[in-house]
Design a protein around this motif. Structure first.
Motif, PDB file in Angstrom:
ATOM      1  N   CYS A 262       0.924  -1.060   0.014  1.00 28.00           N
ATOM      2  CA  CYS A 262      -0.142   0.052   0.123  1.00 28.00           C
ATOM      3  C   CYS A 262       0.702   1.322   0.081  1.00 28.00           C
ATOM      4  O   CYS A 262       1.905   1.312   0.345  1.00 28.00           O
ATOM      5  CB  CYS A 262      -0.879  -0.047   1.460  1.00 28.00           C
ATOM      6  SG  CYS A 262      -2.035  -1.366   1.367  1.00 28.00           S
ATOM      7  N   GLY A 263       0.415   2.074  -0.334  1.00 30.05           N
ATOM      8  CA  GLY A 263       0.916   3.549  -0.437  1.00 30.05           C
ATOM      9  C   GLY A 263       2.379   3.777  -0.900  1.00 30.05           C
ATOM     10  O   GLY A 263       2.564   3.036  -2.010  1.00 30.05           O
ATOM     11  N   THR A 264       3.390   4.092  -0.219  1.00 31.92           N
ATOM     12  CA  THR A 264       4.588   4.360  -0.661  1.00 31.92           C
ATOM     13  C   THR A 264       5.323   3.103  -0.614  1.00 31.92           C
ATOM     14  O   THR A 264       6.168   2.876  -1.663  1.00 31.92           O
ATOM     15  CB  THR A 264       5.451   5.172   0.694  1.00 31.92           C
ATOM     16  OG1 THR A 264       5.001   6.360   0.300  1.00 31.92           O
ATOM     17  CG2 THR A 264       6.939   5.327   0.389  1.00 31.92           C
ATOM     18  N   SER A 265       4.971   2.090   0.162  1.00 37.42           N
ATOM     19  CA  SER A 265       5.432   0.752  -0.196  1.00 37.42           C
ATOM     20  C   SER A 265       5.060   0.154  -1.432  1.00 37.42           C
ATOM     21  O   SER A 265       5.710  -0.594  -1.919  1.00 37.42           O
ATOM     22  CB  SER A 265       4.842  -0.313   0.796  1.00 37.42           C
ATOM     23  OG  SER A 265       5.454   0.278   2.268  1.00 37.42           O
TER      24      SER A 265
ATOM     25  N   SER B 175       5.822  -3.608   3.562  1.00 39.45           N
ATOM     26  CA  SER B 175       5.208  -2.875   4.318  1.00 39.45           C
ATOM     27  C   SER B 175       6.320  -2.376   5.288  1.00 39.45           C
ATOM     28  O   SER B 175       7.082  -3.211   6.075  1.00 39.45           O
ATOM     29  CB  SER B 175       4.369  -3.480   5.147  1.00 39.45           C
ATOM     30  OG  SER B 175       3.767  -3.139   6.218  1.00 39.45           O
ATOM     31  N   GLN B 176       6.372  -0.977   5.527  1.00 39.98           N
ATOM     32  CA  GLN B 176       7.220  -0.314   6.688  1.00 39.98           C
ATOM     33  C   GLN B 176       6.884  -1.137   8.052  1.00 39.98           C
ATOM     34  O   GLN B 176       7.652  -1.547   8.824  1.00 39.98           O
ATOM     35  CB  GLN B 176       7.020   1.240   6.537  1.00 39.98           C
ATOM     36  CG  GLN B 176       7.992   1.700   7.569  1.00 39.98           C
ATOM     37  CD  GLN B 176       7.656   1.884   9.016  1.00 39.98           C
ATOM     38  OE1 GLN B 176       8.621   1.497   9.871  1.00 39.98           O
ATOM     39  NE2 GLN B 176       6.557   2.047   9.340  1.00 39.98           N
ATOM     40  N   SER B 177       5.612  -1.000   8.337  1.00 35.83           N
ATOM     41  CA  SER B 177       5.080  -1.218   9.656  1.00 35.83           C
ATOM     42  C   SER B 177       4.962  -2.828   9.882  1.00 35.83           C
ATOM     43  O   SER B 177       5.032  -3.257  10.876  1.00 35.83           O
ATOM     44  CB  SER B 177       3.734  -0.674   9.986  1.00 35.83           C
ATOM     45  OG  SER B 177       2.700  -1.211   8.941  1.00 35.83           O
TER      46      SER B 177
ATOM     47  N   THR C   5      -0.170  -3.294   8.483  1.00 33.78           N
ATOM     48  CA  THR C   5      -1.087  -2.714   7.527  1.00 33.78           C
ATOM     49  C   THR C   5      -2.260  -3.713   7.078  1.00 33.78           C
ATOM     50  O   THR C   5      -2.067  -5.061   6.671  1.00 33.78           O
ATOM     51  CB  THR C   5      -0.424  -2.119   6.218  1.00 33.78           C
ATOM     52  OG1 THR C   5       0.557  -1.039   6.596  1.00 33.78           O
ATOM     53  CG2 THR C   5      -1.591  -1.425   5.343  1.00 33.78           C
TER      54      THR C   5
ATOM     55  N   VAL D 208       4.839  10.416   9.980  1.00 35.82           N
ATOM     56  CA  VAL D 208       3.639   9.698   9.169  1.00 35.82           C
ATOM     57  C   VAL D 208       4.097   9.573   7.975  1.00 35.82           C
ATOM     58  O   VAL D 208       3.984   8.487   7.042  1.00 35.82           O
ATOM     59  CB  VAL D 208       2.409  10.432   9.149  1.00 35.82           C
ATOM     60  CG1 VAL D 208       1.498   9.808   8.136  1.00 35.82           C
ATOM     61  CG2 VAL D 208       1.702   9.906  10.961  1.00 35.82           C
ATOM     62  N   ALA D 209       4.750  10.509   7.025  1.00 38.33           N
ATOM     63  CA  ALA D 209       5.357  10.178   5.829  1.00 38.33           C
ATOM     64  C   ALA D 209       6.238   9.401   5.635  1.00 38.33           C
ATOM     65  O   ALA D 209       7.370   9.633   6.498  1.00 38.33           O
ATOM     66  CB  ALA D 209       5.330  11.682   5.073  1.00 38.33           C
ATOM     67  N   SER D 210       6.490   8.325   5.069  1.00 42.28           N
ATOM     68  CA  SER D 210       7.482   7.536   5.015  1.00 42.28           C
ATOM     69  C   SER D 210       8.728   8.023   3.955  1.00 42.28           C
ATOM     70  O   SER D 210       8.508   8.609   2.893  1.00 42.28           O
ATOM     71  CB  SER D 210       6.790   6.250   4.405  1.00 42.28           C
ATOM     72  OG  SER D 210       8.147   5.182   4.294  1.00 42.28           O
TER      73      SER D 210
ATOM     74  N   LYS E 285       3.639  12.176  -1.464  1.00 41.45           N
ATOM     75  CA  LYS E 285       4.468  12.963  -0.361  1.00 41.45           C
ATOM     76  C   LYS E 285       3.698  14.425  -0.331  1.00 41.45           C
ATOM     77  O   LYS E 285       3.446  14.900   1.119  1.00 41.45           O
ATOM     78  CB  LYS E 285       6.071  13.156  -0.610  1.00 41.45           C
ATOM     79  CG  LYS E 285       6.689  12.061  -0.293  1.00 41.45           C
ATOM     80  CD  LYS E 285       6.963  11.569   1.093  1.00 41.45           C
ATOM     81  CE  LYS E 285       5.949  10.406   1.843  1.00 41.45           C
ATOM     82  NZ  LYS E 285       6.313   9.230   1.456  1.00 41.45           N
TER      83      LYS E 285
ATOM     84  N   GLU F 255       0.112  14.477   1.153  1.00 37.47           N
ATOM     85  CA  GLU F 255      -0.236  14.221   2.490  1.00 37.47           C
ATOM     86  C   GLU F 255       0.218  15.294   3.466  1.00 37.47           C
ATOM     87  O   GLU F 255      -0.284  15.316   4.223  1.00 37.47           O
ATOM     88  CB  GLU F 255       0.215  12.765   2.713  1.00 37.47           C
ATOM     89  CG  GLU F 255       1.726  12.334   2.754  1.00 37.47           C
ATOM     90  CD  GLU F 255       2.147  10.889   3.060  1.00 37.47           C
ATOM     91  OE1 GLU F 255       1.278  10.292   3.880  1.00 37.47           O
ATOM     92  OE2 GLU F 255       3.184  10.506   2.710  1.00 37.47           O
TER      93      GLU F 255
HETATM   94  O1  M6R Z   1       3.455   0.309   6.870  1.00 44.40           O
HETATM   95  P1  M6R Z   1       3.166   0.235   5.467  1.00 44.40           P
HETATM   96  O2  M6R Z   1       4.415   0.545   4.621  1.00 44.40           O
HETATM   97  O3  M6R Z   1       2.392  -0.964   5.110  1.00 44.40           O
HETATM   98  O4  M6R Z   1       2.287   1.455   5.055  1.00 44.40           O
HETATM   99  C1  M6R Z   1       1.672   1.722   3.890  1.00 44.40           C
HETATM  100  C2  M6R Z   1       1.124   3.112   3.662  1.00 44.40           C
HETATM  101  O5  M6R Z   1       0.018   3.222   4.778  1.00 44.40           O
HETATM  102  C3  M6R Z   1       2.234   4.097   3.574  1.00 44.40           C
HETATM  103  O6  M6R Z   1       3.280   4.039   3.027  1.00 44.40           O
HETATM  104  C4  M6R Z   1       1.556   5.546   3.602  1.00 44.40           C
HETATM  105  O7  M6R Z   1       1.170   5.420   2.248  1.00 44.40           O
HETATM  106  C5  M6R Z   1       2.620   6.732   3.964  1.00 44.40           C
HETATM  107  N1  M6R Z   1       1.817   7.635   4.846  1.00 44.40           N
HETATM  108  C6  M6R Z   1       3.160   7.280   2.957  1.00 44.40           C
HETATM  109  O8  M6R Z   1       4.248   8.383   3.165  1.00 44.40           O
END
Ligand code: M6R
Length: 607
Positions: free
Chosen positions: A298-301, A345-347, A350, A396-398, A483, A486
């Motif tokens: 999702c998102g940045t990932s 996924s960073q976290s 998700t 919050v912004a990756s 970026k 958001e």
């Molecule tokens: O933790 P994740 O990488 O799974 O999160 C995915 C997105 O929610 C995350 O990249 C989101 O788009 C960020 N806010 C981007 O900066």
């Protein structure tokens, strides 16, 4: 997303709860609250907005109780307000909850018929009333917890405090992570180990379906069949200091500036600079047998995945499809026998990515999880884990997590190419050198802030901004637009440069800034032609390229931003940085909340 903390200890719980809640702020929230057991009753304090409002409220009463639970709420059911803020409570039970109770309407209806009076619009409140209902029927706190959990549908984590069980907190994990922290004569719970980092480094992660009874010095974990189970206690490397902001104005800036070092750490983890070999964990499938790869995120990932698609297809010749997790899961796509799916996924938490992973797992796919949090749910469900080694990302912004993902993916592409004997030694060395050059190139680029600030000033009054790029610069353009959106709340879209003439070029006029991501690669000339088309329609171009690349646009573009010269292969890693810096400075100039932009959450644990 919502954050949970709990303390059962020897000292007044309030200051520690507030400190832990502050450490959960990065997840994104719009109200906060705590419940403290004080002189045989549950006292609640709740406030809309930032924790500092809660702190002001609490200071007036200065509660001294040593047992309490706390929460940061990211609104799902019901607007952000004091009455919807957690903890929710009856006279007997208080609850904090992360996730969604899907059957809350039926439960609420059933409980209202029994005389329970609800005071919020949330799904959470049914938990407190349901547990109270069981207490009223004569059940113990433990049985009431167990029976309540049996009634709840959905993905969640929660903690319960009972007025008449002052020496215990109950908590449960179903779909959302929860960690127990072990102290000396005190115990803690938290949505993640980061929240507990200043209190303890001894952490026990609940597994899916677990619930637990926590006392001051002991705790018991039960699995979903209510059998007592042992879960490992891990020593986390996180410390309170690691997640401080230092002298930086924002976590985001700190994290942007950490990227050269992070790149070094990733290279160190996945390669040997002396032998120029890559080191990846063994895959359950032989590399030659990987017929195709599905990347889901999702998102940045997701944008990291899109970039990797170009690399893996080009160098390792493996067909790659890239999906947004929230759509993939609903398509129910047929997946190949012996297929491999990579979840980024960073976290690692998700919800959409986790659900897609579960689907792929059920379809017999080999699961690779690429995560920044090694103890996360995605890591635990994966057959192979690729850590991104970016360190805790709080903004919050990756930022650094994105470039770390890119670096792991770039190494993986070459590793796969090598294993499949598709890359000559000379080319591999050339590309390896290009990877090694990244930390220094990033350092050089980040030395001077003023070019980024100049771009940001230029964007300040824009209503819409277009980003464009070709090849691996297309995903970077989309990341740049995300970026900017958001952080600064300016509408922005990223387009494939070649796609502009198929529609989006109609948007161009003298008011629309167009940010062009144009490294000197084999596609440069084509992108340059598209830029000419934009300029011919009075588009205001910010051209980002190296010295040679920007030269033809020095007089035509509104702004040219000169980048260090870089190998075309690694350009996405470096060109991600101006995307971050421009968004960062635009946000600071506009005065928006850089680290916790409105409506956003760091870890999106609801669908
Ligand atoms: O933790 P994740 O990488 O799974 O999160 C995915 C997105 O929610 C995350 O990249 C989101 O788009 C960020 N806010 C981007 O900066």
């Amino acid at each position: 997303m919502c954050g949970i903390v709990g303390i059962i200890g020897k000292n007044p719980a309030t200051p520690l709860l507030l400190e832990c809640l502050k450490r959960l702020e990065y997840r994104g929230y719009d109200s906060a609250g705590i419940a403290i057991l004080e002189q045989g009753q549950i006292d609640r304090y709740r406030a809309e907005g930032k924790i500092v409002h809660l702190q002001t409220l609490v200071e007036k009463s200065n509660p001294q109780g040593t047992v309490g639970i706390g929460h940061t709420r990211w609104a799902t059911h019901g607007v952000p307000s004091v009455r919807n803020a957690h903890p929710h409570a009856t006279d007997l039970v208080a609850v904090v909850h992360n996730g969604i109770i899907e059957n809350f309407r039926e439960l609420r209806e059933m409980l209202e018929k029994k005389g329970h009076i609800f005071t919020s619009e949330t799904d959470t409140e049914v938990i407190a009333h349901l547990a109270t209902e069981y207490l009223n029927q004569g059940e113990s706190a433990k049985t009431a917890t167990q029976k309540t959990l049996q009634q709840l549908h959905g993905a969640f984590a929660l903690a319960l405090l009972f007025k008449d069980k002052p020496d215990t907190i109950f908590c449960a994990r179903r779909g959302s992570p929860l960690a127990i922290g072990l102290g000396e004569g005190e115990m803690f719970i938290g949505s993640d180990a980061l929240a507990l980092a200043p209190l303890t480094q001894k952490i026990c992660y609940l597994e899916e379906g677990d619930w637990a009874e926590i006392g001051k010095t002991t705790f018991t974990v039960y699995d979903e069949t209510n059998q007592s189970v042992t879960r490992p206690i891990k020593q986390t490397a996180l410390t309170g200091a690691m997640i401080g902001k230092g002298d930086y104005k924002h976590f985001m800036l700190k994290e942007i500036l950490e990227q050269p070092a992070v790149m070094g750490d990733v290279l160190h983890a996945y390669s040997n600079p002396h032998t120029m070999d890559f080191a990846f964990p063994e895959f359950p499938l032989p590399f030659e047998a990987i017929a195709s790869l599905r990347i889901i995120a999702c998102g940045t990932s997701y944008y990291a995945g899109l970039t990797a698609q170009y690399w893996i297809e080009k160098y390792a010749r493996i067909p790659v499809t890239v999906d947004i997790a929230s759509e993939f899961r609903y398509r129910k796509p047929p997946l190949p026998k012996n297929g491999v799916a990579l979840f980024i996924s960073q976290s690692g938490e998700t919800a959409d990515t986790l659900a897609a992973l579960q689907y792929a797992k059920d379809q017999g796919q080999t699961i690779i999880g690429m995560v920044n949090v090694p103890e996360s749910s995605i890591a635990r469900l994966s057959d192979v884990v690729l850590e991104t080694h970016a360190g805790p990302e709080i903004g919050v912004a990756s930022t650094k997590a994105f470039t770390a993902q890119l670096m792991v993916l770039a190494c993986l592409s070459l590793h796969l190419a090598g294993k499949r004997s598709l890359i000559k030694e000379d080319e591999k060395k050339d590309l390896f050198q290009a990877l090694l050059a990244i930390p220094e190139a990033m350092n050089q680029l980040l030395l001077e802030e003023s070019p980024f600030i100049q771009c940001s000033n230029f964007l300040l009054d824009a209503r819409d901004v277009i980003y464009m790029g070709r090849g691996t610069s297309f995903s970077i353009a989309m990341e740049g637009a995300l970026k900017l959106k958001e952080l600064s709340y300016i509408h922005a879209e990223g387009y494939a440069a070649g796609e502009m003439k198929h529609g989006p070029i109609a948007l161009i006029d003298e008011k629309v800034p167009v940010i062009v991501v144009a490294p000197s690669d084999s596609l440069y000339e084509k992108t340059a032609s598209n830029v000419e088309e934009v300029i011919a329609r009075k588009g205001q171009v910010v051209f980002i390229g190296d010295k040679d690349g920007i030269h033809p646009f020095k007089d035509k573009a509104a702004i040219t931003l000169e980048m260090p010269k870089i190998h075309a292969f690694t350009a996405p890693l470096l060109y991600a940085l101006p995307m971050q810096m421009i968004a960062y400075h635009t946000a600071t100039l506009k005065g928006t909340d850089v680290d916790q932009p409105r409506n956003l959450a760091k870890s999106v644990t609801v669908e």
